[in-house]
Motif scaffolding. Structure first.
Motif, PDB file in Angstrom:
ATOM      1  N   HIS A   8      42.943  38.039  27.043  1.00 38.34           N
ATOM      2  CA  HIS A   8      43.925  37.832  28.103  1.00 38.34           C
ATOM      3  C   HIS A   8      43.814  38.860  29.224  1.00 38.34           C
ATOM      4  O   HIS A   8      43.816  38.478  30.403  1.00 38.34           O
ATOM      5  N   PRO A   9      43.733  40.170  28.934  1.00 32.03           N
ATOM      6  CA  PRO A   9      43.584  41.136  30.045  1.00 32.03           C
ATOM      7  C   PRO A   9      42.280  40.955  30.810  1.00 32.03           C
ATOM      8  O   PRO A   9      42.255  41.060  32.032  1.00 32.03           O
ATOM      9  N   ILE A  10      41.214  40.619  30.102  1.00 32.77           N
ATOM     10  CA  ILE A  10      39.924  40.417  30.765  1.00 32.77           C
ATOM     11  C   ILE A  10      39.991  39.202  31.680  1.00 32.77           C
ATOM     12  O   ILE A  10      39.517  39.239  32.826  1.00 32.77           O
ATOM     13  N   LEU A  11      40.600  38.134  31.195  1.00 33.52           N
ATOM     14  CA  LEU A  11      40.733  36.935  32.015  1.00 33.52           C
ATOM     15  C   LEU A  11      41.644  37.190  33.220  1.00 33.52           C
ATOM     16  O   LEU A  11      41.401  36.676  34.313  1.00 33.52           O
ATOM     17  N   GLY A  12      42.684  37.997  33.023  1.00 32.02           N
ATOM     18  CA  GLY A  12      43.577  38.318  34.133  1.00 32.02           C
ATOM     19  C   GLY A  12      42.862  39.089  35.222  1.00 32.02           C
ATOM     20  O   GLY A  12      43.016  38.804  36.419  1.00 32.02           O
ATOM     21  N   ILE A  13      42.060  40.068  34.820  1.00 33.66           N
ATOM     22  CA  ILE A  13      41.305  40.843  35.801  1.00 33.66           C
ATOM     23  C   ILE A  13      40.266  39.958  36.482  1.00 33.66           C
ATOM     24  O   ILE A  13      40.065  40.037  37.698  1.00 33.66           O
ATOM     25  N   LEU A  14      39.637  39.100  35.729  1.00 34.82           N
ATOM     26  CA  LEU A  14      38.628  38.200  36.286  1.00 34.82           C
ATOM     27  C   LEU A  14      39.245  37.235  37.297  1.00 34.82           C
ATOM     28  O   LEU A  14      38.719  37.049  38.400  1.00 34.82           O
ATOM     29  N   VAL A  15      40.364  36.650  36.952  1.00 35.66           N
ATOM     30  CA  VAL A  15      41.042  35.718  37.868  1.00 35.66           C
ATOM     31  C   VAL A  15      41.537  36.459  39.106  1.00 35.66           C
ATOM     32  O   VAL A  15      41.400  35.968  40.234  1.00 35.66           O
ATOM     33  N   ILE A  18      38.564  37.165  41.384  1.00 39.18           N
ATOM     34  CA  ILE A  18      38.118  35.943  42.064  1.00 39.18           C
ATOM     35  C   ILE A  18      39.071  35.586  43.191  1.00 39.18           C
ATOM     36  O   ILE A  18      38.643  35.245  44.301  1.00 39.18           O
ATOM     37  N   LEU A  19      40.369  35.662  42.944  1.00 40.58           N
ATOM     38  CA  LEU A  19      41.338  35.358  44.004  1.00 40.58           C
ATOM     39  C   LEU A  19      41.243  36.351  45.153  1.00 40.58           C
ATOM     40  O   LEU A  19      41.331  35.976  46.336  1.00 40.58           O
ATOM     41  N   PHE A  20      41.061  37.626  44.835  1.00 38.22           N
ATOM     42  CA  PHE A  20      40.940  38.659  45.864  1.00 38.22           C
ATOM     43  C   PHE A  20      39.709  38.418  46.733  1.00 38.22           C
ATOM     44  O   PHE A  20      39.788  38.455  47.966  1.00 38.22           O
ATOM     45  N   LEU A  21      38.571  38.154  46.109  1.00 35.48           N
ATOM     46  CA  LEU A  21      37.347  37.918  46.876  1.00 35.48           C
ATOM     47  C   LEU A  21      37.413  36.636  47.694  1.00 35.48           C
ATOM     48  O   LEU A  21      36.919  36.587  48.826  1.00 35.48           O
ATOM     49  N   SER A  22      38.044  35.607  47.157  1.00 34.12           N
ATOM     50  CA  SER A  22      38.176  34.369  47.927  1.00 34.12           C
ATOM     51  C   SER A  22      39.123  34.566  49.106  1.00 34.12           C
ATOM     52  O   SER A  22      38.898  33.997  50.185  1.00 34.12           O
TER      53      SER A  22
END
Length: 60
Positions: A8-15, A18-22
């Protein structure tokens, strides 16, 4: 399919990444588009300003 709690923390950081870069990409595209619009409109606007005679509008 259930995702294990460990991820869950890894997926949160990943999402979040991705949102930040987009968002950065979208803002960059908007900024480049605005600069291109200003470059395109500049000759027309300068011609418009040169055609306006403020002396005729406000005789002193």
């Amino acid at each position: 399919m259930k995702i294990p709690k460990v991820f869950h923390p890894i997926l949160g950081i990943l999402v979040g990444t991705i949102l930040f870069l987009s968002a950065i990409g979208l803002l960059s595209v908007a900024f480049v588009g605005a600069v291109k619009c200003v470059e395109y409109a500049k000759p027309f606007f300068m011609e418009f300003l040169s055609d306006i005679h403020f002396k005729d509008w406000f005789p002193l």
